[in-house]
Structure formats: structure tokens, C-alpha cells
Design a protein around this motif. Structure first.
Motif, PDB file in Angstrom:
ATOM      1  N   ARG A   1     -26.078 -66.520 -17.043  1.00 33.67           N
ATOM      2  CA  ARG A   1     -25.643 -67.831 -16.560  1.00 33.67           C
ATOM      3  C   ARG A   1     -26.204 -68.947 -17.414  1.00 33.67           C
ATOM      4  NH1 ARG A   1     -28.722 -69.618 -10.949  1.00 33.67           N
ATOM      5  NH2 ARG A   1     -30.836 -69.024 -11.540  1.00 33.67           N
ATOM      6  N   LYS A   2     -25.581 -70.098 -17.297  1.00 33.44           N
ATOM      7  CA  LYS A   2     -25.952 -71.215 -18.169  1.00 33.44           C
ATOM      8  C   LYS A   2     -25.432 -72.508 -17.566  1.00 33.44           C
ATOM      9  CE  LYS A   2     -25.182 -73.333 -22.546  1.00 33.44           C
ATOM     10  NZ  LYS A   2     -25.779 -73.272 -23.874  1.00 33.44           N
ATOM     11  N   SER A   3     -26.129 -73.599 -17.878  1.00 32.56           N
ATOM     12  CA  SER A   3     -25.622 -74.912 -17.503  1.00 32.56           C
ATOM     13  C   SER A   3     -25.279 -75.686 -18.765  1.00 32.56           C
ATOM     14  CB  SER A   3     -26.662 -75.668 -16.683  1.00 32.56           C
ATOM     15  OG  SER A   3     -26.084 -76.868 -16.229  1.00 32.56           O
ATOM     16  N   PHE A   4     -24.045 -76.129 -18.866  1.00 34.82           N
ATOM     17  CA  PHE A   4     -23.650 -76.909 -20.040  1.00 34.82           C
ATOM     18  C   PHE A   4     -24.040 -78.379 -19.894  1.00 34.82           C
ATOM     19  CE2 PHE A   4     -21.141 -73.118 -20.707  1.00 34.82           C
ATOM     20  CZ  PHE A   4     -21.302 -72.917 -22.062  1.00 34.82           C
ATOM     21  N   ILE A   5     -24.352 -78.777 -18.677  1.00 32.42           N
ATOM     22  CA  ILE A   5     -24.844 -80.139 -18.428  1.00 32.42           C
ATOM     23  C   ILE A   5     -26.312 -80.002 -18.030  1.00 32.42           C
ATOM     24  CG2 ILE A   5     -24.552 -82.222 -17.025  1.00 32.42           C
ATOM     25  CD1 ILE A   5     -22.100 -81.596 -18.806  1.00 32.42           C
ATOM     26  N   ALA A   6     -27.182 -80.569 -18.836  1.00 30.43           N
ATOM     27  CA  ALA A   6     -28.621 -80.308 -18.704  1.00 30.43           C
ATOM     28  C   ALA A   6     -29.150 -80.639 -17.312  1.00 30.43           C
ATOM     29  CB  ALA A   6     -29.394 -81.087 -19.764  1.00 30.43           C
ATOM     30  N   SER A   7     -28.657 -81.723 -16.730  1.00 28.90           N
ATOM     31  CA  SER A   7     -29.201 -82.153 -15.440  1.00 28.90           C
ATOM     32  C   SER A   7     -28.983 -81.140 -14.328  1.00 28.90           C
ATOM     33  CB  SER A   7     -28.575 -83.494 -15.036  1.00 28.90           C
ATOM     34  OG  SER A   7     -27.184 -83.311 -14.816  1.00 28.90           O
ATOM     35  N   ARG A   8     -28.122 -80.177 -14.575  1.00 27.84           N
ATOM     36  CA  ARG A   8     -27.868 -79.171 -13.533  1.00 27.84           C
ATOM     37  C   ARG A   8     -28.866 -78.020 -13.566  1.00 27.84           C
ATOM     38  NH1 ARG A   8     -21.499 -79.381 -15.002  1.00 27.84           N
ATOM     39  NH2 ARG A   8     -21.211 -81.510 -14.206  1.00 27.84           N
ATOM     40  N   GLU A   9     -29.635 -77.931 -14.611  1.00 30.01           N
ATOM     41  CA  GLU A   9     -30.607 -76.846 -14.725  1.00 30.01           C
ATOM     42  C   GLU A   9     -31.659 -76.966 -13.637  1.00 30.01           C
ATOM     43  OE1 GLU A   9     -31.822 -77.347 -18.758  1.00 30.01           O
ATOM     44  OE2 GLU A   9     -30.073 -76.288 -19.539  1.00 30.01           O
ATOM     45  N   PRO A  10     -32.207 -75.884 -13.153  1.00 32.69           N
ATOM     46  CA  PRO A  10     -32.015 -74.497 -13.582  1.00 32.69           C
ATOM     47  C   PRO A  10     -30.754 -73.844 -13.021  1.00 32.69           C
ATOM     48  CG  PRO A  10     -33.520 -74.548 -11.753  1.00 32.69           C
ATOM     49  CD  PRO A  10     -33.164 -75.977 -12.044  1.00 32.69           C
ATOM     50  N   LEU A  11     -29.957 -74.588 -12.273  1.00 29.22           N
ATOM     51  CA  LEU A  11     -28.731 -73.970 -11.739  1.00 29.22           C
ATOM     52  C   LEU A  11     -27.680 -73.879 -12.830  1.00 29.22           C
ATOM     53  CD1 LEU A  11     -28.615 -75.483  -8.154  1.00 29.22           C
ATOM     54  CD2 LEU A  11     -29.837 -73.499  -9.052  1.00 29.22           C
ATOM     55  N   GLU A  12     -26.650 -73.099 -12.551  1.00 30.23           N
ATOM     56  CA  GLU A  12     -25.654 -72.785 -13.590  1.00 30.23           C
ATOM     57  C   GLU A  12     -24.309 -73.427 -13.272  1.00 30.23           C
ATOM     58  OE1 GLU A  12     -26.486 -70.827 -11.101  1.00 30.23           O
ATOM     59  OE2 GLU A  12     -24.505 -70.484 -10.225  1.00 30.23           O
ATOM     60  N   ASP A  13     -23.584 -73.854 -14.333  1.00 31.21           N
ATOM     61  CA  ASP A  13     -22.185 -74.257 -14.146  1.00 31.21           C
ATOM     62  C   ASP A  13     -21.242 -73.252 -14.811  1.00 31.21           C
ATOM     63  OD1 ASP A  13     -22.452 -74.997 -16.838  1.00 31.21           O
ATOM     64  OD2 ASP A  13     -22.677 -77.129 -16.366  1.00 31.21           O
ATOM     65  N   HIS A  14     -21.802 -72.162 -15.261  1.00 27.65           N
ATOM     66  CA  HIS A  14     -21.010 -71.064 -15.846  1.00 27.65           C
ATOM     67  C   HIS A  14     -21.792 -69.766 -15.676  1.00 27.65           C
ATOM     68  CE1 HIS A  14     -19.316 -68.314 -18.839  1.00 27.65           C
ATOM     69  NE2 HIS A  14     -20.522 -68.221 -19.357  1.00 27.65           N
ATOM     70  N   ALA A  15     -21.135 -68.715 -15.278  1.00 28.07           N
ATOM     71  CA  ALA A  15     -21.803 -67.412 -15.229  1.00 28.07           C
ATOM     72  C   ALA A  15     -20.792 -66.294 -15.410  1.00 28.07           C
ATOM     73  CB  ALA A  15     -22.537 -67.219 -13.902  1.00 28.07           C
ATOM     74  N   THR A  16     -21.233 -65.267 -16.089  1.00 31.55           N
ATOM     75  CA  THR A  16     -20.476 -64.026 -16.218  1.00 31.55           C
ATOM     76  C   THR A  16     -21.308 -62.921 -15.593  1.00 31.55           C
ATOM     77  OG1 THR A  16     -19.419 -64.683 -18.279  1.00 31.55           O
ATOM     78  CG2 THR A  16     -19.590 -62.338 -17.856  1.00 31.55           C
ATOM     79  N   VAL A  17     -20.679 -62.098 -14.787  1.00 31.58           N
ATOM     80  CA  VAL A  17     -21.375 -60.975 -14.176  1.00 31.58           C
ATOM     81  C   VAL A  17     -20.641 -59.688 -14.539  1.00 31.58           C
ATOM     82  CG1 VAL A  17     -22.267 -60.016 -12.008  1.00 31.58           C
ATOM     83  CG2 VAL A  17     -22.003 -62.501 -12.254  1.00 31.58           C
TER      84      VAL A  17
END
Ligand SMILES: NC(=O)c1ccc[n+]([C@@H]2O[C@H](COP(=O)([O-])OP(=O)(O)OC[C@H]3O[C@@H](n4cnc5c(N)ncnc54)[C@H](O)[C@@H]3O)[C@@H](O)[C@H]2O)c1
Ligand SMILES: NC(=O)c1ccc[n+]([C@@H]2O[C@H](COP(=O)([O-])OP(=O)(O)OC[C@H]3O[C@@H](n4cnc5c(N)ncnc54)[C@H](O)[C@@H]3O)[C@@H](O)[C@H]2O)c1
Ligand SMILES: NC(=O)c1ccc[n+]([C@@H]2O[C@H](COP(=O)([O-])OP(=O)(O)OC[C@H]3O[C@@H](n4cnc5c(N)ncnc54)[C@H](O)[C@@H]3O)[C@@H](O)[C@H]2O)c1
Ligand SMILES: NC(=O)c1ccc[n+]([C@@H]2O[C@H](COP(=O)([O-])OP(=O)(O)OC[C@H]3O[C@@H](n4cnc5c(N)ncnc54)[C@H](O)[C@@H]3O)[C@@H](O)[C@H]2O)c1
Lengths: 390, 390, 390, 390
Positions: free
Chosen positions: A230-246
């Protein structure tokens, strides 16, 4: 075919916590519950802003004195009334689901709660115990699984029409958070903050829908191990993710792929479900819920259409509009609220036989969603490595 | 707009190795090369079965004496002729690409070779050196990248119309091998045997198309690390795979997902390419090559149509049919063969300036495909774990 | 499956009149004819501008001395040569089809002529007589009927899979002339002038494609009466039409609707063919030529895919790319040119048996198109009233 | 965005005539009316079979004594009650619309009536007069025009975004009556009998939807003359039609085409609306009501999506689910019932200003549908010739 005849008798006396005027999901609850007069909205603590909540409740037709400032007030007052609400829906941000649900159950009120149900499996286990002790239902509004063709897929899998399941491809990928959050609404603010959203953003927000629907279609399949990147492309959303592949390995050897994101620029939210077996595949999207692609290798692709006599009985039974006309998400929610009403009425008359055979997203469905999230986070936090599913 | 005017002057004297009567890909070479009279088919060793190869060559209009039993004979004889072939296409199973290409180059003949180019990067490096020494071109037939709208996507990325690239979703998933291989054709037999297919089945067979096209659209993006999870659902194909998922981390922070399989029951081979940027996304499929979805978050989705004046010049220049009419894979192959012809003519006149600015899938494109496969296999063999891209 | 083996032996010696550098349709002829080396382009009078025509011919690889200034010169010179062209394609504006075709036939040269064939049925009858006397073929390039799935529809109708034919819905409606003609190209100028275009604009230009394809699918159906309502939305195009609707009564009681327009703003040229029978319907569009919708009332819609083994033999025989890959208009034209080549070779060897069973758009197909136009105009000119079909 | 806040205050006391357990359209009324608690179902004469009607009403939650055997009883009893129904919906076969509506109005009850409203324009005129005298509303359930994107089209036309309207293409063509009527349901039996259906079958049954929606989008356009060609493919349906084509000339010079049939084998009921202007076209289908194609000649096609901020305010105001989620026919009906409720409340408070600016399908909309049918029949009966629109 559902025609509005109330299989549940008298309308359930119903209340809401959250889902106020500016709330995103509140209308879906109301349109689902009131569709066939199965629930009657009699009380609510609709809004954090008590005044706005009261005004809103009035406009919905709720009596002045039953528009409460807080859920605590609602519980205190409604428990005293002979005609107090029997069931309350919780449509608040994730972090308050647990405390509100617990308080309602303790007061003897059935609950319909939003997903992701709670923050931890431990909380789910505790609430399940409480609900059992009290003899109460906890329904969970996985809103997409009321679509008739979802149950067509489940019936086809159950009959072996797909053969052995090999591949599962799941996708819920919208672009509504492609920009940064400088002008974010309340609904985005709480979703991107771990305190209010819990350990995930899009995994919990939209991924749980994918996962639950796959469970409905493939109830036998169990995940053995899983990898989440998972990853957040918008820094302010970290540590949560705005994209994830499972990636998922199931214990029959099947392989699963799941993609969730809210930065898929330009996309208005298409879900895609594809289940591939050794004999055939099925593919469905909530964007065109009335059609299902059924694909046998070496034969023409078949497009199945909702409401048609050739469908399995399980699917036809859920149809509301008939084949000539189009269904939407509201029709799906109406089915989910109907199932929950049926469960509550059965619980009230202690009809365990009915409940045993009854399809309804309840506390277990909610728990499995939270369990899946815990596994995803565990993998993601271990540098996106494979973890045994626990 | 391409109208058949030969920008390459005299037709190239051309031969083929492989691609015989029952070969799957041979006709695509012939239809691509002969489309505009750019190549003239004069010689061939078309088939492992010499007699069938000769008969086939005759039916294609090749002179009896230039239908050879083996590629060795072809090289020996054609090198002696004043009017011997200038370029030969290799459309044989993977394992013989290397030896045939090397022999042709040593004899001073330009080569068009099928993908996956060779088995190892080391072989690619060696052949590149040989080709440079001899001053010869090696073209590689990544057949889908001649479609005009592929170059529309590349031009849009280059102009920054997508913003920063965030997500790449690639898929080539057909179902033609959903059944077992008890009645397998020759083309399936050699593909599922590591001796003839190399270290991969579907990754090399169809995955390299996805990877190369993504390179054309995103030339700047470099993979940093990668994870490949592969599996064979039909035991006899092991250790090769009929399904694989690849996750990629690029060094600008972008994330990629790639899916290849040949057991996607009921699917006739749809490819899907989606490139998501911070501003907009584009999506394209070879199944409907004439349209491109261009999606800016918050605006209506735009469907771009081939041949229309609003397209970028790079795309329009490649159009053959005009907007009113439909293009197919044959049109794409014709462009690829034209680019290779232009490269050969430039090489013949030692026009390094032209070559430097010329788009053409050559030895480097072939090498990068093999490199990507090596990395995939390394990850897959390490229990589908992340590997640094080397 | 067509793989380029020349069923016609030696390539036909071929020339062109018209279809020059700026001509719209010329490239489709060349790509269709040269695809499999069935025709070799040896001569041409490509352009009204003799100099440009010569330059263009040279670029196509035609010998300098066989690039002629006029079709008269071409005929005069080629008839003298031992290796003169055997067949010439006419890709000039409508008004010159008749005179050029007549001159070619008189000189003993086979003809491939564009549609609409001539201005009147009388001319068609005269030319047919001339061709028969001379023992020559006149092929007509209805370019869309080479698509394999068109012949799938025909085979399904012939086998009775649709039951009795009831409804025919035909549409070719693009928007490329939505604006006025102040900046019109040559191709638009001649099309909107009755002197050069004949008695119709869009009816002849695109309507004849619809009508001919419906004849291929439904060879038994005969029109009994017809009504045509036409109009020009741009005044300068009058008395010709840029929009027309035609209603048809067939003598089995079926009903037909046909719509042609070139002012359908925003549309890039979609054709739609729907044939409805008492048992089932089929629907096809040239925009996605690889798929065919087959719809039996009360069953799931079936999407048939080109190149798949379940198709009728008639359709599979015409496939070039195979099911995994996409075909385009060029592939359809290649089939048409192949059929014409086969007809010419059969005619040359006086093989009446072959010709009797051979599918090929010839003088009769051209004539029926002109007849249909005459009936349309007769109705339109009688205030869009019903006319008996004559 | 509609969120269920009752802009109409107290729920309307509501009853139904027809729409019983086996009735096709009854559930659409109930789901539309009760969606937001705008109407409360308190009385009904639901069924010709009084016992079944009573049982059904009970299951819908209607009090025993307010489930009536006939509409006459309903009127007699409800008019006496202080809390009698304010409005009654009529969902019976066409032939009884007139008498039931008249009786309700005479008793001072507002009416929601199904389409086609009555058999003749004369009846419509009479009822309009009666309603005006009584100060009552007659709403007509043209159920598809509540979709938000229908009003997007209307707003775009009004703003001139399409330019001058040139072409109108309307289609509602299902296949549910492709077979003969040997096993016909009640709903088919009365539809194919002129005594119960009126002067038309499919023209009235589905054609009126097309015509009314075109009026909503193009309120300024008036038909000047019209031609209707109708036919029954199943003899027992004669003299009524199961297929009809209508050509229309509008007084701005625009041309319209309309197609209705119920023998379009394999089709589940797709409607298609295309409006072509001098600048651009729009196209919409109820089968995918959430998207609208907006096509400017020479620009990429734009796919507009419901609920998105770029839409016109008129469209956004009608959205219920939001852009991320799917709407269905039920959402459209809910809007129509809401409009009618607003009209009734305004009428009750004599708010002529509100009513003047209020969009709501009322008696005039119903009348225009019947007028259009009269003109169609007049043309059809005159051998499908052109008639002046009267
Ligand atoms: N099932 C679905 O398809 C779906 C869709 C959207 C949201 N959701 C879920 O619904 C929940 C709410 O999401 P949302 O997007 O509507 O959020 P939102 O922020 O838009 O709305 C939340 C509403 O709850 C009210 N509220 C918050 N705390 C409250 C409290 N303590 N007491 C009373 N009211 C309170 C707010 O005033 C607001 O009206 C979340 O758990 C979310 O995951 C589910
Ligand atoms: N670019 C594409 O889209 C695409 C598509 C299909 C195949 N391919 C590639 O093309 C190559 C061939 O694949 P295919 O599917 O056509 O295989 P195939 O087995 O169908 O055909 C191979 C042909 O080569 C001939 N042949 C084999 N060895 C030969 C030799 N030593 N000398 C002469 N002829 C020989 C065979 O007789 C046969 O005619 C493979 O490398 C494959 O990966 C590429
Ligand atoms: N079958 C199809 O799908 C299709 C498509 C487009 C056009 N057409 C038909 O093709 C014909 C040509 O149409 P177009 O759109 O290409 O026209 P165009 O005006 O674009 O091109 C006509 C070409 O013919 C040349 N020419 C004209 N008169 C000539 C003469 N006497 N001698 C030599 N050259 C001459 C012109 O210089 C030009 O190059 C028309 O009959 C048209 O109906 C058919
Ligand atoms: N707006 C739409 O989209 C739409 C869709 C379907 C039908 N309709 C219209 O709705 C009307 C009903 O059509 P349907 O298909 O539901 O018919 P139906 O035959 O399926 O149902 C008619 C119902 O009315 C009842 N009924 C008949 N006469 C009655 C009476 N005198 N008193 C009480 N009940 C009576 C019947 O028992 C039955 O329950 C028709 O006018 C039809 O055109 C409109």
C-alpha cells in the motif's frame, strides 16, 4: 420478485445515529429501509451539530422530541418509551461504530452498523458475545451485495458451473481523491486520519466491499496467505493508504488479486469482479448491475440480464424492477435492509431455524472484513511481504 | 496518414525462416511486410517439414529454387546471389531465435526477429555487439505498438497531460489454454516446455507485449523493484506458468500491476492498459484499438478516436484507414515493418542522424523484454518475493 | 482461415484509374489488392493532375512510363503491351465510373469499380451486356462485406436460425458534413453536386453499403414498396440530400428501416445492422467488426467472436487474424479483392461452374444498388410517398 | 441532490386503484411514492379480485377496512373520512383510466394516472376542465423522465449547446412479445385488445414514453406532419400493432424517426434517444441511465456521468445516489412522485406562482401523448401516408 409485501409484518420502529444532512451515506440507509415500509423512522441523533440534526430530523418527518442531540440521549430516552425504537442504524465515522453499537446493544436495541465494522477483530469478538447474550442482531451494510446478479454468481458457483475456482480479480478504483486534501470535506478528513478511520483508508473504505462480495460468491474459499502493498500518493494521508494491491493465495490453490485506490484519476468508481474457474468465468460490475457476463471457454460469451426467467431462483427472488427496467444501488440496499428486518423479526420470535438458513450480512460478515484488514496491514507493515492468514 | 507511398524506395528483398502453413504468426509478418510493397518476399525456409515448406513457399509466389529446406541452406545460397535477400524474418519457436539470428547476421543479413527475443540477456548483449560490428539492424516484432493511439498516449505523457505518473495497470489475459494439453497443437507444446520456450510461458509469450508497450508510453520510467507470483493450473506445464501477477515499484514512486494468464476461461485475449497520472488517466485496449479513453478527474470522460484532427501529430502520422473506418492488428504490424524498413535503409546509407531520432523496436527493445523476464523469474523462484531490478 | 497462399496463382497485372495522393479511397484499394501479393500494381492514371499522378505512381513503385496522364492513355498503351494490365480499378468520382468502365471493357480489361456503380440502371444493363460479350468481370468494391461475421449472419439466416425475418434496421450515420461546405475538400465538392455525384449524395455514398450488405445477409428478400424522405440541412447541397430515411416493405411481410446521414454531429461513422426474426435477432457494426450479437428471445444474449471454432464454416474461412487478434476494414477489403481475383482467373479459364457458386460483388450487385437509388429518388421526389419497387 | 428531506411537509394520504399483487407496474408506484416518506399508503382497491386485493393490501400495511373491493367503494368511503386519502394512483388497464379518474376528481381527490392517459383527446380535454373546476392535480407517470440526465439534455438544449436541432431518433424496442399469445398473461391480453387497450398497442404502451421524453428535452419543437407505418406480426393482435415506425417533420425543419416494437427478439427493452443539432449531439439510454454521450463534431466524445459537479444545476438537483453510485428506474419514479406531491401541496395552498414554474408531468403531458397517438393512428389507417399534425 419483491413487490413490497411486508414479509416482516408490522414496520420496525427505527432510529438513526449519524447520516445527517451533509452525511454521505445517510440517504442510502433511509431509502433502503423505508422502501417498502419495512422500517418506520421514529427517532434519530443525526448529526454532531445537534441543532442541524434536529432540523434535519424534523424535515424527515421525525417528531421534534425524538430528534436527539446525542446518541446517549437517544438511547436513554427511547429505552424508556413503550414505543421506543427496536433497531438503530449507525452511520457515523468508523471510530465511533464500536462505542455506539455497544451502547445500543446494552440498551437492548438491535443495530445496523456501517462498515468497516470496528477497528479490531478483538472488538468484533466482544460485540458478538454481547449481542448473543442480549439476543440481538447486528447487521452490516455491505450495500452492493443486495444486487440480484451477485446471487446469480453465487448460485452458479455453488452448482459447479464454473468448475474449480482458479482466479479472482477484484477492483474498486475511483479517482475522487486524486487531488490533495487542502479543501477536503469532513468525510475525507476523518477517512485520512488513523484516529477516526482506523488502521486503513481505502482498504477499509472500499476494499471491504470487494472482499465481502467475494465471500458471498465463494463462501468455501479461505485465504491461506496474503501480500498487501500500500501507498499514499498524497503525503498528508500517511500512514494511511490511497492505493493498495493485495495478492491472495487460497487453500484450494486459487489465486486472487485485489486493487483499491481513490487516486484513479477520471474514474467515477467502477468496481469489477471476475471469478475464473476451470470451466467458465463470470464478470460483474456495480456500474451496470443488471448484466452479468458468463463466459465458457470455446463458446460465445453470454450476457445474462436481471429479472429473466433463465436465472437461478436465488437471483430472481431478489428482483424488484423486472427485466424490462433498470435497477440501481438503492434497490440493492433495500434488499439488505429487508434481510436485516427479517433477521430481527426472526430473532424476536426466537426462530433459530429461520436464522440458520437466512442470508444476511451480520456480525460475522463484519468481523471477517476487519480480520482481512488486519492481515493486510500486517503484510503492508512488513514491507509488503507474504503473511500467513490468521 | 500512411497511404502506401514507399518512403523506403525500392522494395527490400526479403526472406522468412519459419512462419509456415500451420504457423500461428507467419501471416502477420507477411501481411505487415507486403502491405505497401515495402518488402518483396523472395526466399524462405518456412517449415521444419521441408516439403511442406517448399509447397507453401510456391503458393506464396516464391521461386521454387529459393524455397529452402533449412535456414542454413537459405543463408548459404542467398549470400551467394547478387540479388540475395537483404533481410530475413525469424518466426520460429523461441529457442531457435538466437542461433538463427546469429547466423543471419554473420552472413550480413538484417534480421526481424520474434519476441521473446532470446533466452538470456547475455545472448542479447552478444548479438547486439555482433549487429553493431556488422552494421546490421535487428528489428523485434512487438506487434501491438504500431497502433496509432499507442503513440497518442506516449505523446500525451510526454507533454505532461497526465501529470506525474502514479499507477500502471497492465493485463493480457486469454483463456485459450484453460483446458489441459492432451490435444495440444505444436504451438502449445513448444510453449510449455522450458527447452523450447525458455524460462517462461505466458510471461514471455504475452507479458513482453505489455511490458514493451508500457515502455513506449513511459520511456522515462524505470523499475526499481519487482515481485512476480506465478503458477501453473495445469500440472504438465510446470515449471512454467500459465498465470502470473507482477507488482512493480518504479523509481519515481509509481506503482505497477501486471497480469498475464492463458487460463482466463472465456476470454478471447483482451489486453488492457491503464496509465494513471496526478492529472488524468488514459486507458486503451487492443480489442478496440481505434478508441482511447482520456479521463481528467472532475471532467467528462473523453473518448478519442483514431484519425481525428485533434490527435497529436505522432498518432495521426501512423493512421492508415482514416477516422471513418476501422483499423486492425494488421495495420499495426504494417507500421512496425515500415519502421524496420526505414531503419534498414538508413543503416544501409549510414544515416546515423535518422536512426538516432527514429522510433523502431530493435535490439534494445528486445533486450529489455528479456531482462524483465529474468527479473520476474528470479522473484518467482524466490517464493514470489521482492527483488531489486537488475 | 486465409494465410496469404495465392489461390489465384500468378499475381494479376493490375492498374488503377484515380485513387491518387489526396484521394480518399485509393489506399483501401491498394492495401486490399496487394495484401497477399494477389495483384501487382504495374500501371496507373492516378490523378487528374497528371504531374502529381506520375510522382505518386513512382512512389508506389510503378515504372515511370506506366504512370499515365489520363485513363485514355493508359488504355491505349497497356492494350499494346504483351505484359499489359489484366485488370484496372476505378476510384474516381461517381460521374466518370461509366465512361471509364466502358472504355476499359472495350479494350478487353477486367474492371474493379467503385460504388455507386453508375448513375442509372440503364447504364448498368448496357455495361453488363458489354462485359458478357467481352467475357470480362466487373467487380464492385462494397468494402464492408468482406468481414467474416457478415457471412456468419448470412449463414445463420440461411440455416433458419433467426426464423422468419420480420424487421431490418440499417444505419450509417456520420457527422463529417455537419458544418457547411465553405472549406469543403474536393471529395465533398463533387459529392454534393448532381453532375458529379449523380442523383443522390448520402444515399449513394453510404446508403448503398447498407443496402448491399443487407442483400448479402438476406438474399431471398425482395422489396415490394418503399418510401424515402430526404433532406439537406445545408442549403448549398440541394437538391441532393445529407439525410435520408427509407422505409421498406418486403414481400414476405418484413419491414425495413434505413437511415443515412452525414450531419450526425459527433459521430465518426457507425454503421448498425440489426436483423430480427421470429426466433432470434443478430446485430453487427463495422465499428467493432469482430463481434456479433446473437439474441434469442428468452435466452442470454450471445456475443460471437470472429475466428472461433463455433462459427459457421463460411465465416471462419474468411478469417485472417485469428480469434486472439483484431481485424479491421483492410482485412475486409483484402477478401473482396481476393474474391474478384478468383472470379477473374475463373473467367479467364472459362470456369462457369466455379463462377456460378462463387460469392463476389459484381455487376449485378452494382446494378441492384443503382436500382435501389432510383426507387429512393422516385419516392423522395414524389413528396416522400410510397412507391412500388421497380 | 435529493436526500429525503420532505419539501412537502406532512406525508400525503395516499391510495391506489389497481397495481395488485400480479400487476406489472404497481410496485413502481409504491416504491416511487414511499421512497422518502412523501406519501403514506392508507387505502386501496388493488385488484379486480377483491379477496386477493384485500389480502395484498394487508400485506402492504393498509388497514383492513381501507382495503376496498372496488374503486367506487374506495371513493364512497374515503370521501366520508376526515382522514380520507388526498390522492389516489390509478394503475389499471388503459380503458378504465378515464372513468376512474373522473370519479376520483368528482369526489375531490387528486389523481396520479398511468399512461396512455385516456383513449381520446376529447376525454383529456373534458377531464382537464373537471380538474380545473375542482382545483385538483392530475399527474401522469411517464416514469423515465425523472432520471437526472434527461434534464441535463434539456438544459443543454435550452442553453443552445446543441445548436439548431436537426435530427431526433427515438427507439423503444423490446422482444417480450416475439412469440404468439397462446400463453399470454392478463397484462398482454388486455394490451392486445382494442376494447381494453385503446386504439394502439405498442405505440401507446411504450411509444408515449419516447414522445413525452422528447417533449421534455425539446419543449419548443412542434410536429408539423407525421407518417406512421404499423403492423402486427402476430395475427391475433390485429388491428393493433406490435411494431410501428413514425416519421416526423417539425416546424423548424427538423426530422424525427421513432421506432417501437415488442417483437424485437432477444432485446430486453432498450430505449435510445439521440438528439442531433447543428453543433453537437446527445445520446442517452434508460438501460445505462447514469451516462450521457455528448458529441461535438470534431472533438472527442464526452461521456457525462450523473452526479458530477460539471453537470447543469437542473440535473444535479435531481440526483439521489451521488456520482460514485448507480441509479435505477426506481430513483426516476421517486422524482416523478415527488414532483406530483409538490404540485398537489402547491395546489392545496393555491400557490399558482409555484405551479407556473414547476416541472411535473400533468394533464397536458398526458393529453399531448394521446394527441400524438391519434395522429399516428390517423396516418396508419390512411395506408401509412403523411398527415398534418392536428
Ligand atoms: N456502505 C457503504 O456503501 C458506505 C458508503 C459510504 C460510507 N460508508 C460508511 O458510513 C460511515 C459514515 O460515512 P459518511 O461518508 O457518511 O461520513 P460523513 O462524514 O459524510 O457523515 C457522517 C455523519 O455522521 C454524523 N455524526 C458523526 N458522529 C456522530 C455522532 N457521534 N453522533 C451523531 N452523529 C454523528 C455527522 O454529523 C455526519 O452527518 C462510515 O463508517 C463509512 O465507512 C459506507
Ligand atoms: N509478435 C506476436 O504477436 C506473436 C504472436 C504469436 C507468436 N509469436 C512468436 O512467434 C514465434 C513463432 O510462434 P508461432 O506461434 O507462430 O509458432 P508455431 O509453432 O505456430 O509456428 C512455428 C513455425 O516455424 C516453423 N519452424 C520451426 N522451426 C523452424 C526452423 N528451424 N526452420 C524453419 N522453420 C521452422 C514451423 O514449421 C512452423 O511453421 C514465437 O517466438 C512466438 O513467441 C509472436
Ligand atoms: N467503397 C468505399 O468504401 C468507398 C469509400 C470512399 C469512396 N468511395 C468511392 O470511391 C470513389 C472516389 O471517391 P474518393 O472519396 O476517393 O474521391 P476523391 O475526390 O477523394 O479522390 C478521387 C481521385 O480520383 C482522381 N481522379 C478523378 N478523376 C480522374 C480521372 N478522370 N482520371 C484519373 N484520376 C482521376 C482524383 O485526382 C483523386 O485522386 C467514389 O465513387 C466514391 O463513391 C468508396
Ligand atoms: N409508466 C410505466 O412505465 C408503465 C409500465 C407498465 C404499465 N404501465 C401502465 O400501467 C397500467 C397498468 O398496467 P399493468 O401492466 O400493471 O397491468 P396489469 O394487468 O399487470 O395489472 C393491472 C392491475 O390492475 C388491477 N385492476 C384492473 N382493473 C381494476 C379495477 N377496476 N379496480 C381495481 N383494480 C383493477 C388488476 O387486478 C391488476 O392488479 C396500464 O395503463 C399501463 O399502460 C405503465
Amino acid at each position: 420478485m419483491i413487490n413490497g409485501e411486508k414479509t416482516t409484518g408490522q414496520a420496525l420502529r427505527w432510529g438513526m445515529v449519524g447520516g445527517g444532512r451533509t452525511g454521505q451515506v445517510g440517504y442510502k440507509h433511509r431509502t433502503g429501509a423505508q422502501r417498502d415500509g419495512t422500517y418506520q423512522l421514529l427517532a434519530g441523533a443525526f448529526d454532531l451539530d445537534a441543532e442541524q440534526g434536529r432540523d434535519f430530523g424534523r424535515n424527515l418527518g421525525v417528531a421534534e422530541e425524538r430528534c436527539y442531540a446525542t446518541y446517549q440521549e437517544l438511547i436513554a430516552s427511547e429505552s424508556q418509551r413503550a414505543d421506543g425504537v427496536e433497531v438503530v442504524s449507525v452511520a457515523t465515522p468508523n471510530f465511533s461504530h464500536y462505542e455506539i453499537t455497544r451502547a445500543l446493544l446494552q440498551a437492548g436495541i438491535h443495530v445496523v452498523c456501517e462498515k468497516p465494522l470496528f477497528f479490531t477483530v478483538a472488538e468484533c469478538v466482544e460485540i458478538k458475545k454481547l449481542a448473543e447474550e442480549k439476543g440481538l442482531i447486528v447487521g452490516v451494510t455491505y450495500g452492493f451485495t443486495g444486487h440480484p446478479l451477485v446471487h446469480q454468481m453465487a448460485a452458479m458457483v455453488a452448482k459447479g458451473m464454473l468448475g474449480d475456482i482458479r482466479l479472482i480479480d477484484l477492483q474498486y478504483t475511483h479517482g475522487f481523491n486524486a487531488g490533495d486534501d487542502s479543501d477536503a470535506s469532513e468525510a475525507v478528513k476523518w477517512r485520512t486520519n488513523p484516529k477516526t478511520s482506523g488502521p486503513t483508508f481505502v482498504l477499509g473504505d472500499i476494499g471491504t466491499h470487494l472482499y465481502y462480495l467475494s465471500e458471498v460468491v465463494l463462501p468455501e474459499l479461505k485465504i491461506e496467505k496474503l501480500l498487501c502493498d500500500r501507498k499514499s500518493f498524497i503525503a498528508s494521508r500517511e500512514p494511511l493508504e490511497d492505493h493498495a494491491t493485495v495478492l491472495m493465495h487460497y487453500h484450494n490453490g486459487a489465486r486472487g488479486r485485489l486493487w483499491v485506490t481513490s487516486v484513479n484519476a477520471g474514474n467515477m468508481g467502477s468496481q469489477r469482479y471476475r471469478f475464473v474457474g476451470s470451466k467458465a468465468s463470470v464478470e460483474w460490475s456495480d456500474a451496470h448491475p443488471d448484466q452479468l457476463s458468463y463466459e465458457i471457454q470455446g463458446e460465445p460469451i453470454r450476457i445474462l440480464h436481471h429479472g429473466m426467467p433463465y436465472l437461478e431462483a436465488e437471483s430472481l427472488a431478489l428482483d424488484r424492477m423486472g427485466a424490462l427496467h433498470t435497477e440501481g444501488l438503492g434497490d440493492s440496499w433495500a434488499n439488505i435492509y429487508l434481510w436485516i428486518a427479517q433477521a430481527i423479526r426472526a430473532q424476536q420470535r426466537a426462530d433459530q431455524v429461520f436464522l440458520a438458513g437466512h442470508h444476511c450480512p451480520g456480525i460475522d460478515a463484519g468481523t471477517e472484513g476487519v480480520r482481512w484488514l488486519e492481515n493486510c496491514v500486517r503484510s503492508a507493515d512488513a514491507d509488503a511481504s507474504w503473511v500467513e492468514y490468521t
